[in-house]
Design an enzyme around this catalytic site. Structure first.
Site, mmCIF file in Angstrom:
data_model
loop_
_atom_site.group_PDB
_atom_site.id
_atom_site.type_symbol
_atom_site.label_atom_id
_atom_site.label_comp_id
_atom_site.label_asym_id
_atom_site.label_seq_id
_atom_site.Cartn_x
_atom_site.Cartn_y
_atom_site.Cartn_z
ATOM 1 N N ASP A 1 -1.383 0.269 14.428
ATOM 2 C CA ASP A 1 -2.820 0.483 14.577
ATOM 3 C C ASP A 1 -3.419 1.285 13.424
ATOM 4 O O ASP A 1 -4.552 1.044 13.015
ATOM 5 C CB ASP A 1 -3.116 1.186 15.904
ATOM 6 N N ASN B 1 -6.334 0.001 11.087
ATOM 7 C CA ASN B 1 -7.555 0.796 11.011
ATOM 8 C C ASN B 1 -8.011 0.985 9.566
ATOM 9 O O ASN B 1 -9.212 0.934 9.263
ATOM 10 C CB ASN B 1 -7.328 2.154 11.684
ATOM 11 N N GLU C 1 -21.542 -3.745 23.440
ATOM 12 C CA GLU C 1 -21.598 -2.456 24.138
ATOM 13 C C GLU C 1 -20.264 -1.729 24.048
ATOM 14 O O GLU C 1 -19.215 -2.351 23.914
ATOM 15 C CB GLU C 1 -21.921 -2.650 25.630
ATOM 16 N N GLU D 1 -5.461 7.533 15.190
ATOM 17 C CA GLU D 1 -5.513 8.408 14.021
ATOM 18 C C GLU D 1 -6.417 9.600 14.333
ATOM 19 O O GLU D 1 -7.556 9.421 14.772
ATOM 20 C CB GLU D 1 -6.071 7.651 12.805
ATOM 21 N N SER E 1 0.867 -1.180 0.000
ATOM 22 C CA SER E 1 0.000 0.000 0.000
ATOM 23 C C SER E 1 0.902 1.226 0.000
ATOM 24 O O SER E 1 1.558 1.518 0.998
ATOM 25 C CB SER E 1 -0.902 -0.014 1.236
#
Length: 305
Positions: free
Chosen positions: A75, A79, A225, A281, A44
């Site tokens: 992370d 994400n 939750e 982020e 990427s």
């Protein structure tokens, strides 16, 4: 060994957090190729590429037989894949291989912090189903936060001290080092309203933030939750404990300093508008709408021995 999967795709960024990404790719493909008949390695190059590739996988333009996805990165990279999978409704399992500063959700999945060890764990890992957070039109696995946690993330991006990661800096120096900004908030959680002034609000799905466990015994990313925490000014005297598991402290037992509100649908407005940290982020500002999507994503999970 019998191949579990027909065609796996391993996504990675050149700036994944590993010192030598090409060496890292070589170290993880040995194990991954043993469970996939065909393993594609996909770089990427730019932000948004992984989401574009997910769209191509959905429309079968990438390949017709992709049945598992892997991601090597921190992370932020994870994400992006979560957003690609959720946006395109890809019903495919994901294997996460740590490759960044923090991989909070890999701790939840019992995955080793070393990418090579993690790839070997994928061989026997089982698919688990987990909740996902939706924030406006974005998705996240782990948390949504604003206030002090955003100041911390910006410090990390600037190459400064990671306040939550370096626990020795928390407590006595937090006010002088960060000078937490107070802001007014109006919060609606499952049709109940809350308002006041605070320096930090956090809604968590997973039990780890900043590399350490939230001291709350029943927090689970599989319970349908979210857990929202509102920190008042007095709570900064106990910041030493907040991102550090201590036997002497349990957020379940705290009434003064931290307000804990479980819920499924959340609306938040602030004055002034505040930046929002989503799994590390910073890409949104308030106002925001948050909801939990139960059993939304499949992640390879290592059995807790």
């Amino acid at each position: 060994m019998e191949n579990k999967y027909t065609h796996g795709v391993l996504f990675y960024h050149e700036h994944s957090g590993l010192k030598n990404i090409n060496q890292g790719i070589g170290e993880v493909t040995t194990a991954l190729s043993s469970i996939c008949k065909h393993l594609s390695i996909q770089l990427s190059e730019n932000e948004g590429d992984i989401i574009k590739y997910c769209q191509e996988i959905k429309t079968k333009n990438y390949a017709k037989d992709v049945d598992i996805l892997f991601i090597l990165g921190g992370d932020g990279t994870v994400n992006e894949l979560i957003n690609g999978v959720m946006t395109n409704d890809l019903q495919l399992p994901i294997g996460i291989l740590p490759g960044g500063t923090f991989n909070d959700f890999t701790k939840t999945l019992n995955i080793a912090p070393n990418h090579k060890q993690a790839s070997e764990q994928m061989i026997s890992a089982q698919v688990g189903t987990y909740d996902v957070i939706k924030i406006n039109n974005q998705y996240a696995l782990n948390f949504v936060g604003l206030g002090l946690i955003v100041q911390n993330a910006e410090n990390v991006q600037d190459g400064s001290k990671d306040i939550f990661g370096k626990l020795s800096y928390i407590g006595s120096t937090v006010k002088t080092l960060l000078n937490p900004t107070q802001f007014n908030y109006q919060l609606s959680i499952d049709d109940k309203t809350y308002s006041g002034e605070t320096s930090m609000i956090l809604s968590a799905n997973g039990p780890f933030i900043g590399g350490s466990r939230i001291p709350l015994t029943d927090l689970s990313p599989q319970d349908g939750e979210l857990n929202t925490f509102i920190f008042n000014e007095q709570s900064f005297s106990i910041l030493n404990d907040i991102f550090k598991k201590r036997d002497s402290m349990n957020w379940n037992e705290i009434t003064q300093g931290i307000e804990h509100i479980p819920g499924k649908k959340i609306s938040l407005t602030t004055d002034p508008a505040m930046k929002v940290d989503i799994d590390g982020e910073i890409s949104l500002e308030t106002p925001i709408d948050i909801e939990v999507i139960p059993n939304a994503i499949q992640l390879l999970t290592v059995n807790d021995l």
